[in-house]
Design a protein around this motif. Structure first.
Motif, PDB file in Angstrom:
ATOM      1  N   TYR A   1       0.827  -1.206   0.000  1.00  0.00           N
ATOM      2  CA  TYR A   1       0.000   0.000   0.000  1.00  0.00           C
ATOM      3  C   TYR A   1       0.858   1.252   0.000  1.00  0.00           C
ATOM      4  O   TYR A   1       0.503   2.259  -0.609  1.00  0.00           O
ATOM      5  CB  TYR A   1      -0.943   0.008   1.202  1.00  0.00           C
TER       6      TYR A   1
ATOM      7  N   ASN B   1     -11.448  -2.727   0.444  1.00  0.00           N
ATOM      8  CA  ASN B   1     -10.367  -2.573   1.411  1.00  0.00           C
ATOM      9  C   ASN B   1     -10.628  -1.403   2.350  1.00  0.00           C
ATOM     10  O   ASN B   1     -10.456  -1.511   3.561  1.00  0.00           O
ATOM     11  CB  ASN B   1      -9.074  -2.314   0.635  1.00  0.00           C
TER      12      ASN B   1
ATOM     13  N   TRP C   1      -3.533   2.111   8.345  1.00  0.00           N
ATOM     14  CA  TRP C   1      -4.085   1.440   7.160  1.00  0.00           C
ATOM     15  C   TRP C   1      -5.233   2.232   6.553  1.00  0.00           C
ATOM     16  O   TRP C   1      -5.353   2.322   5.328  1.00  0.00           O
ATOM     17  CB  TRP C   1      -4.557   0.026   7.504  1.00  0.00           C
TER      18      TRP C   1
ATOM     19  N   ASP D   1      -5.516   3.683   2.814  1.00  0.00           N
ATOM     20  CA  ASP D   1      -6.682   3.375   1.981  1.00  0.00           C
ATOM     21  C   ASP D   1      -7.376   4.640   1.492  1.00  0.00           C
ATOM     22  O   ASP D   1      -7.850   4.693   0.359  1.00  0.00           O
ATOM     23  CB  ASP D   1      -7.673   2.478   2.728  1.00  0.00           C
TER      24      ASP D   1
ATOM     25  N   ILE E   1      -5.454   5.903  -1.463  1.00  0.00           N
ATOM     26  CA  ILE E   1      -5.689   5.058  -2.632  1.00  0.00           C
ATOM     27  C   ILE E   1      -7.054   5.358  -3.242  1.00  0.00           C
ATOM     28  O   ILE E   1      -7.188   5.508  -4.463  1.00  0.00           O
ATOM     29  CB  ILE E   1      -5.554   3.556  -2.262  1.00  0.00           C
TER      30      ILE E   1
ATOM     31  N   LYS F   1       2.297  -7.739  -2.424  1.00  0.00           N
ATOM     32  CA  LYS F   1       0.940  -8.247  -2.195  1.00  0.00           C
ATOM     33  C   LYS F   1       0.977  -9.764  -2.021  1.00  0.00           C
ATOM     34  O   LYS F   1       0.355 -10.317  -1.124  1.00  0.00           O
ATOM     35  CB  LYS F   1       0.051  -7.842  -3.367  1.00  0.00           C
TER      36      LYS F   1
END
Length: 178
Positions: free
Chosen positions: A3, A29, A49, A53, A56, A129
Motif C-alpha cells: 500500500y 479494502n 491502514w 486506503d 488510494i 501483495k
C-alpha cells in the motif's frame, strides 16, 4: 508495504490516469478498514491502514467521470454497511472471513485488470501483495476451511498476476529495444 508503494506511485504519477489498485478492491479494502478501525476503537495500526486506503481511494476517484464518482462513493458506503453487519455476526469470525474474501476478490480483480494497472509499481506491488497475502494465509490457515482454501486460491492468483506483469514488462522492453 504494497500500500505504501501504491500511494508513493500514485503521488509520483499523479497525472497518469492509470489505476494502482482496482476500484472494487480499493473500495472493499477501505470499507473493511473503516469497520476494523471502529471496532478497535482507534488502534494505531488501523489508523495507519485507513489513512493509506483513503489516499488510494482518492487517487482512484480523481480519474473517474463525475457521474461515476457518486456511484463509486455510494458503493463504498454499501460495502461499509455490509461489512459492518459481517463483523458482528454472532459465533462467526466475520472480520477474518471477510478479509480473506476481500483478498480473493482483490486477487481476481488484479488479474482481470492487469493491463490497466500503472506499470510504474506493478511488479513491486505484485510481489509485496503476494508476500503479505501468503504470510496472512500461513498464520490463519488453520482457523477455518474457508480461510485455508481461499488463501490457496489467492496465492495461485497472485502468482498468475505476477506472471502477467512480468510478461507485460518483457514485451515493453522488447518494444523499447526496437
Amino acid at each position: 508495504m504494497a500500500y505504501v508503494i501504491i500511494v508513493l506511485c500514485g503521488i509520483q504519477n499523479r497525472k497518469s490516469h492509470l489505476l494502482l489498485m482496482p476500484l472494487i478492491a480499493g473500495s472493499l479494502n477501505f470499507a473493511w478498514e473503516i469497520n476494523a478501525l471502529l471496532l478497535s476503537r482507534g488502534f494505531y495500526g488501523h489508523v495507519l491502514w485507513t489513512g493509506l486506503d483513503v489516499l488510494i481511494v482518492v487517487h482512484n476517484v480523481r480519474f473517474l467521470e463525475k457521474g461515476k464518482r457518486k456511484k463509486y462513493l455510494l458503493l463504498i458506503v454499501v460495502f461499509i454497511l455490509v461489512l459492518y453487519g459481517m463483523f458482528r455476526i454472532p459465533n462467526v469470525d466475520g472480520q477474518r472471513i471477510s478479509v480473506f474474501a476481500i483478498d480473493l476478490i482483490m486477487a481476481i480483480e488484479y488479474v482481470l485488470c492487469a493491463k490497466q494497472i500503472a506499470p510504474q509499481g506493478r511488479i513491486s506491488v505484485g510481489v509485496l501483495k503476494l508476500l503479505g497475502d501468503l504470510f496472512a494465509w500461513l498464520s490463519n490457515m488453520e482457523s477455518s476451511v474457508f480461510v485455508a482454501v481461499c488463501g490457496l486460491i489467492v496465492l495461485l492468483l497472485n502468482l498468475f498476476y505476477l506472471a502477467i506483469c512480468l510478461e507485460q514488462s518483457s514485451h515493453s522492453r522488447k518494444k523499447v529495444q526496437r
